[in-house]
Design a protein around this motif. Structure first.
Motif, PDB file in Angstrom:
ATOM      1  N   THR A  99       2.422  57.350  54.385  1.00  0.00           N
ATOM      2  CA  THR A  99       2.777  56.389  55.415  1.00  0.00           C
ATOM      3  C   THR A  99       3.691  55.341  54.815  1.00  0.00           C
ATOM      4  O   THR A  99       3.574  55.004  53.635  1.00  0.00           O
ATOM      5  CB  THR A  99       1.516  55.718  56.007  1.00  0.00           C
ATOM      6  N   ALA A 100       4.604  54.830  55.625  1.00  0.00           N
ATOM      7  CA  ALA A 100       5.533  53.796  55.153  1.00  0.00           C
ATOM      8  C   ALA A 100       4.933  52.408  55.263  1.00  0.00           C
ATOM      9  O   ALA A 100       5.497  51.444  54.729  1.00  0.00           O
ATOM     10  CB  ALA A 100       6.836  53.861  55.949  1.00  0.00           C
ATOM     11  N   GLY A 101       3.809  52.271  55.944  1.00  0.00           N
ATOM     12  CA  GLY A 101       3.206  50.961  56.093  1.00  0.00           C
ATOM     13  C   GLY A 101       3.826  50.172  57.233  1.00  0.00           C
ATOM     14  O   GLY A 101       4.599  50.689  58.040  1.00  0.00           O
ATOM     15  N   GLU A 102       3.519  48.885  57.286  1.00  0.00           N
ATOM     16  CA  GLU A 102       3.909  48.067  58.428  1.00  0.00           C
ATOM     17  C   GLU A 102       5.306  47.494  58.328  1.00  0.00           C
ATOM     18  O   GLU A 102       5.875  47.039  59.319  1.00  0.00           O
ATOM     19  CB  GLU A 102       2.896  46.937  58.622  1.00  0.00           C
ATOM     20  N   GLY A 103       5.902  47.444  57.153  1.00  0.00           N
ATOM     21  CA  GLY A 103       7.271  46.972  57.027  1.00  0.00           C
ATOM     22  C   GLY A 103       7.438  45.465  57.058  1.00  0.00           C
ATOM     23  O   GLY A 103       8.538  44.967  57.295  1.00  0.00           O
ATOM     24  N   ARG A 104       6.372  44.723  56.823  1.00  0.00           N
ATOM     25  CA  ARG A 104       6.463  43.263  56.793  1.00  0.00           C
ATOM     26  C   ARG A 104       6.592  42.770  55.354  1.00  0.00           C
ATOM     27  O   ARG A 104       6.085  43.393  54.431  1.00  0.00           O
ATOM     28  CB  ARG A 104       5.221  42.631  57.421  1.00  0.00           C
ATOM     29  N   LYS A 105       7.264  41.630  55.196  1.00  0.00           N
ATOM     30  CA  LYS A 105       7.297  41.006  53.877  1.00  0.00           C
ATOM     31  C   LYS A 105       5.885  40.644  53.453  1.00  0.00           C
ATOM     32  O   LYS A 105       5.018  40.362  54.279  1.00  0.00           O
ATOM     33  CB  LYS A 105       8.194  39.773  53.901  1.00  0.00           C
ATOM     34  N   LEU A 106       5.657  40.643  52.144  1.00  0.00           N
ATOM     35  CA  LEU A 106       4.303  40.536  51.614  1.00  0.00           C
ATOM     36  C   LEU A 106       3.576  39.313  52.152  1.00  0.00           C
ATOM     37  O   LEU A 106       2.399  39.392  52.527  1.00  0.00           O
ATOM     38  CB  LEU A 106       4.352  40.504  50.083  1.00  0.00           C
ATOM     39  N   GLN A 107       4.249  38.162  52.227  1.00  0.00           N
ATOM     40  CA  GLN A 107       3.577  36.945  52.668  1.00  0.00           C
ATOM     41  C   GLN A 107       3.020  37.072  54.085  1.00  0.00           C
ATOM     42  O   GLN A 107       2.009  36.484  54.415  1.00  0.00           O
ATOM     43  CB  GLN A 107       4.546  35.764  52.592  1.00  0.00           C
ATOM     44  N   LYS A 108       3.699  37.856  54.923  1.00  0.00           N
ATOM     45  CA  LYS A 108       3.282  38.011  56.313  1.00  0.00           C
ATOM     46  C   LYS A 108       2.546  39.323  56.561  1.00  0.00           C
ATOM     47  O   LYS A 108       2.240  39.665  57.704  1.00  0.00           O
ATOM     48  CB  LYS A 108       4.505  37.927  57.229  1.00  0.00           C
ATOM     49  N   SER A 109       2.251  40.054  55.513  1.00  0.00           N
ATOM     50  CA  SER A 109       1.613  41.353  55.678  1.00  0.00           C
ATOM     51  C   SER A 109       0.145  41.193  56.040  1.00  0.00           C
ATOM     52  O   SER A 109      -0.488  40.172  55.762  1.00  0.00           O
ATOM     53  CB  SER A 109       1.741  42.174  54.395  1.00  0.00           C
ATOM     54  N   ASP A 110      -0.405  42.224  56.640  1.00  0.00           N
ATOM     55  CA  ASP A 110      -1.819  42.274  56.969  1.00  0.00           C
ATOM     56  C   ASP A 110      -2.559  42.941  55.805  1.00  0.00           C
ATOM     57  O   ASP A 110      -2.244  44.080  55.438  1.00  0.00           O
ATOM     58  CB  ASP A 110      -2.039  43.080  58.246  1.00  0.00           C
ATOM     59  N   PRO A 111      -3.526  42.261  55.186  1.00  0.00           N
ATOM     60  CA  PRO A 111      -4.193  42.829  54.003  1.00  0.00           C
ATOM     61  C   PRO A 111      -4.795  44.209  54.246  1.00  0.00           C
ATOM     62  O   PRO A 111      -4.731  45.086  53.376  1.00  0.00           O
ATOM     63  CB  PRO A 111      -5.273  41.784  53.684  1.00  0.00           C
ATOM     64  N   ALA A 112      -5.360  44.412  55.423  1.00  0.00           N
ATOM     65  CA  ALA A 112      -5.983  45.709  55.711  1.00  0.00           C
ATOM     66  C   ALA A 112      -4.940  46.808  55.791  1.00  0.00           C
ATOM     67  O   ALA A 112      -5.140  47.921  55.267  1.00  0.00           O
ATOM     68  CB  ALA A 112      -6.779  45.631  57.008  1.00  0.00           C
ATOM     69  N   GLN A 113      -3.804  46.543  56.411  1.00  0.00           N
ATOM     70  CA  GLN A 113      -2.742  47.543  56.511  1.00  0.00           C
ATOM     71  C   GLN A 113      -2.066  47.772  55.161  1.00  0.00           C
ATOM     72  O   GLN A 113      -1.660  48.896  54.849  1.00  0.00           O
ATOM     73  CB  GLN A 113      -1.727  47.116  57.567  1.00  0.00           C
ATOM     74  N   TRP A 114      -1.942  46.723  54.370  1.00  0.00           N
ATOM     75  CA  TRP A 114      -1.379  46.863  53.022  1.00  0.00           C
ATOM     76  C   TRP A 114      -2.253  47.818  52.211  1.00  0.00           C
ATOM     77  O   TRP A 114      -1.765  48.734  51.562  1.00  0.00           O
ATOM     78  CB  TRP A 114      -1.309  45.494  52.350  1.00  0.00           C
ATOM     79  N   ARG A 115      -3.545  47.602  52.276  1.00  0.00           N
ATOM     80  CA  ARG A 115      -4.485  48.448  51.544  1.00  0.00           C
ATOM     81  C   ARG A 115      -4.461  49.882  52.070  1.00  0.00           C
ATOM     82  O   ARG A 115      -4.545  50.844  51.292  1.00  0.00           O
ATOM     83  CB  ARG A 115      -5.898  47.871  51.653  1.00  0.00           C
TER      84      ARG A 115
END
Length: 245
Positions: A99-115
């Protein structure tokens, strides 16, 4: 070399491909089947796998489908048990689900989706190869191919989880190659570069003007090259279709 071996270089081989329901995985599954392999196609969505199976059967190939989530280790064990029960063994494993993930910059990323991105791309690949290794060793040789990414050496905003997962995947592949070399099992990385798929969300990101923007079928020749190397062929190598910055 006979004409049959030239046109069907994977005759007698069994390939297991995760993420085979669409995109690159589907294109490679069809190509491997056309080259003579029996292909076990796996993904989370049965409907997408059904389309892949229909394409393979229409082309005269052999395949079966197995719905599974790479994040669940028990499901990966069941996948390879199915492959062995159906076709008698395993020769080629393409750990392609991702998966490519959510595509947000790290500061605005969702921790659950990052994981989740890390779990699918890295832990999912671990589960896949961990479940496959005993069957490859029983076969006496084999090939593991992991789908990597040029993002691991080209920093792009919004891809911290994806790039981190692919960087770790490449190191895991190199270590695994050393560990499995004595068993005639090669481990190599295939970097497709930018490919027009649902996962890459084309139109939402930009690439250098010199970059080769591909269709899934453009990745097939490299995937075929890796699948047809000798048992004592290249290992711990990265093969890329991406232009490096």
């Amino acid at each position: 070399m006979s004409e049959i071996s030239q046109t069907r270089p994977l005759d007698g081989k069994v390939a297991v491909i995760t993420g085979a329901g669409r995109g690159i995985g589907r294109a490679i599954a069809v190509a491997y089947a056309q080259a003579g392999a029996a292909v076990v196609c796996s993904a989370r969505k049965e409907g997408e796998l059904g389309v892949t199976l229909a394409l393979i059967e229409k082309a005269g190939g052999r395949a079966s489908i197995f719905t599974a989530d790479v994040v669940e280790h028990a499901q990966m064990l069941a996948l390879f048990d199915h492959a062995v029960a159906t076709y008698g063994g395993i020769d080629i494993v393409l750990a392609n689900a991702g998966t490519a993930g959510e595509g947000r910059k790290l500061q605005k990323s969702d921790p659950a989706q990052w994981r989740e991105t890390i779990e699918v791309n890295l832990v999912g690949a671990y589960n896949t190869v961990h479940a496959a290794i005993p069957h490859l060793r029983a076969r006496g040789a084999g090939k593991i191919i992991v789908t990597g990414s040029g993002s691991r050496h080209r920093a792009m905003p919004g891809l911290s989880a994806y790039a981190s997962s692919k960087s770790a995947l490449w190191m895991m592949a190199q270590v695994l190659a050393v560990e499995l070399e004595e068993f005639n099992i090669s481990v190599n990385e295939l970097i497709p570069g930018p490919v027009k798929t649902a996962m890459t969300r084309f139109g939402e990101q930009s690439f250098p003007p010199q970059e080769w923007i591909k269709e899934p079928e453009d990745v097939v020749p490299l995937a075929m090259f890796l699948a047809t190397q000798p048992d004592r062929g290249p290992t711990a190598q990265s093969y890329s279709l991406m232009r490096r910055a």
